[in-house]
Design a protein around this motif. Structure first.
Motif, PDB file in Angstrom:
ATOM      1  N   SER A 278       0.897  -1.120  -0.095  1.00 13.03           N
ATOM      2  CA  SER A 278       0.019   0.104  -0.054  1.00 13.03           C
ATOM      3  C   SER A 278       1.017   1.094  -0.262  1.00 13.03           C
ATOM      4  O   SER A 278       0.416   2.161  -0.700  1.00 13.03           O
ATOM      5  CB  SER A 278      -0.889  -0.059   1.231  1.00 13.03           C
ATOM      6  N   ARG A 279       1.792   1.231   0.680  1.00 10.15           N
ATOM      7  CA  ARG A 279       3.058   2.322   0.785  1.00 10.15           C
ATOM      8  C   ARG A 279       3.564   2.612  -0.590  1.00 10.15           C
ATOM      9  O   ARG A 279       3.517   3.813  -1.158  1.00 10.15           O
ATOM     10  CB  ARG A 279       4.054   1.994   1.652  1.00 10.15           C
ATOM     11  N   ARG A 280       3.881   1.712  -1.402  1.00 12.61           N
ATOM     12  CA  ARG A 280       4.439   1.578  -2.661  1.00 12.61           C
ATOM     13  C   ARG A 280       3.353   2.001  -3.756  1.00 12.61           C
ATOM     14  O   ARG A 280       3.707   3.246  -4.425  1.00 12.61           O
ATOM     15  CB  ARG A 280       5.010   0.378  -3.129  1.00 12.61           C
ATOM     16  N   LEU A 281       2.203   1.616  -3.315  1.00 13.88           N
ATOM     17  CA  LEU A 281       1.323   2.071  -4.271  1.00 13.88           C
ATOM     18  C   LEU A 281       0.807   3.531  -4.332  1.00 13.88           C
ATOM     19  O   LEU A 281       0.571   4.290  -5.306  1.00 13.88           O
ATOM     20  CB  LEU A 281      -0.199   1.242  -4.144  1.00 13.88           C
ATOM     21  N   LYS A 282       1.027   4.034  -2.949  1.00 11.30           N
ATOM     22  CA  LYS A 282       0.559   5.380  -2.691  1.00 11.30           C
ATOM     23  C   LYS A 282       1.814   6.177  -3.451  1.00 11.30           C
ATOM     24  O   LYS A 282       1.510   7.242  -3.899  1.00 11.30           O
ATOM     25  CB  LYS A 282       0.577   5.681  -1.206  1.00 11.30           C
ATOM     26  N   THR A 283       3.079   5.955  -3.354  1.00 10.97           N
ATOM     27  CA  THR A 283       4.089   6.472  -3.824  1.00 10.97           C
ATOM     28  C   THR A 283       4.170   6.701  -5.500  1.00 10.97           C
ATOM     29  O   THR A 283       4.222   7.740  -5.857  1.00 10.97           O
ATOM     30  CB  THR A 283       5.461   5.761  -3.211  1.00 10.97           C
TER      31      THR A 283
END
Length: 324
Positions: A278-283
């Motif tokens: 989820s963090r990577r997707l947000k980035t």
């Protein structure tokens, strides 16, 4: 002009030494080990040797501070400690060295991660980063440089906040993105219209040289990015077009979201990193725009367009893909 460049062995440092040498500058290149293969007119010393030096042979007109502990996505306690030691304490050491030798110009290579964007955009007046450990360390280094400038009315301190730097020889995120494009693998999420500021090394080193020579006394902050801020889809198309690769492929957002949730669970259960979280997707899907208008207002001219820089990097990546 005689210059000290710290962190001279790195990707940015190597390009900067060549750029400055071609324009008549010379000086000292330093790092934790002596930088090799220096251009004419440059000498190498270890940072330890130089920090202990108080002699005339170490005198310079300006310090360009590139030395850094780079950002990592999931920093360990050791990484966090290194951010503090290298990015904050290391900067303070060079500021003290400059003060002891009467150096009046100091250029800090900072990062867009030192500040908090608002709605995906960060001007030079953005608030300092308070959460991310790397960003906090760069914000603290900036504060130290501003303090140094305030203690001498003739001192010139320039803080350059670089967008992600790319170019031949750099294996960071944009090169990995180019590799996905050239291999015909899915590289874009949704429509790919998210815009991201980036900066080629050629533009980055030109900005450093410009700031060193043209900025007046006092403390100054500038964003440094390419002249255009393209979408990820536009970047992918530039890469594909420059190497005659297939049209970039997209992944529907809902599929990326499912993969991110799976990655979150896998990471919690195994402690191992997963390519999509989820963090990577947000980035990947949030905008990161860092306007360069303030630097342009000082007379800076980009030596490369974004398309030229991306094509140069893509051809380097493609050559590596074809090598045995």
């Amino acid at each position: 002009m005689r210059v000290l460049v710290t962190g001279a062995s790195g990707f940015m440092g190597r390009g900067l030494l060549e750029f400055l040498s071609q324009r008549g500058c010379n000086g000292i290149a330093t790092g934790r080990t002596p930088p090799p293969n220096l251009p004419h007119g440059w000498t190498a010393q270890t940072r330890r040797e130089l920090l202990l030096s108080k002699g005339v042979e170490a005198a310079v007109d300006a310090v360009i501070h590139l030395e850094v502990k780079q950002h990592v996505l999931q920093p360990s306690p050791a990484d966090v400690a290194a951010f503090q030691q290298v990015n904050v304490c290391g900067t303070q050491e060079w500021l003290e060295w400059a003060a002891a030798l009467g150096v009046q110009k100091f250029v800090l290579a900072s990062s867009i991660k030192a500040v908090q964007p608002h709605d995906g955009v960060a001007h030079e007046t953005a608030l300092p980063e308070r959460i991310d450990p790397y960003g906090r360390s760069k914000a603290a280094a900036e504060a130290a440089v501003r303090g140094w400038a305030q203690t001498g009315h003739e001192r010139s301190a320039v803080i350059l906040r670089f967008a992600p730097v790319y170019g031949p020889g750099n294996e960071a995120n944009l090169a990995a993105f180019a590799r996905q494009v050239l291999r015909g693998r899915p590289c874009l999420i949704g429509d790919g219209h998210t815009r991201k500021s980036v900066v080629s090394r050629s533009n980055a080193v030109a900005a450093i040289a410009h700031a060193m020579k043209n900025i007046a006394a006092g403390s100054h902050v500038f964003n440094v990015s390419d002249p255009e801020t393209p979408s990820l889809n536009a970047l992918a198309c530039m890469i594909a077009d420059s190497c005659k690769a297939p049209k970039p492929k997209h992944v529907p957002f809902f599929m990326a979201l499912i993969a991110a949730k799976f990655g979150d669970v896998l990471g919690r259960c195994t402690g191992m990193p997963f390519p999509m979280t989820s963090r990577r997707l947000k980035t990947l899907t949030e905008e990161g725009i860092f306007p360069v208008d303030k630097l342009l207002a000082t007379g800076f001219v980009h030596p490369q367009t974004t398309a030229e820089g991306i094509a140069e990097m893509a051809r380097w990546v493609a050559a590596g893909e074809l090598s045995p």
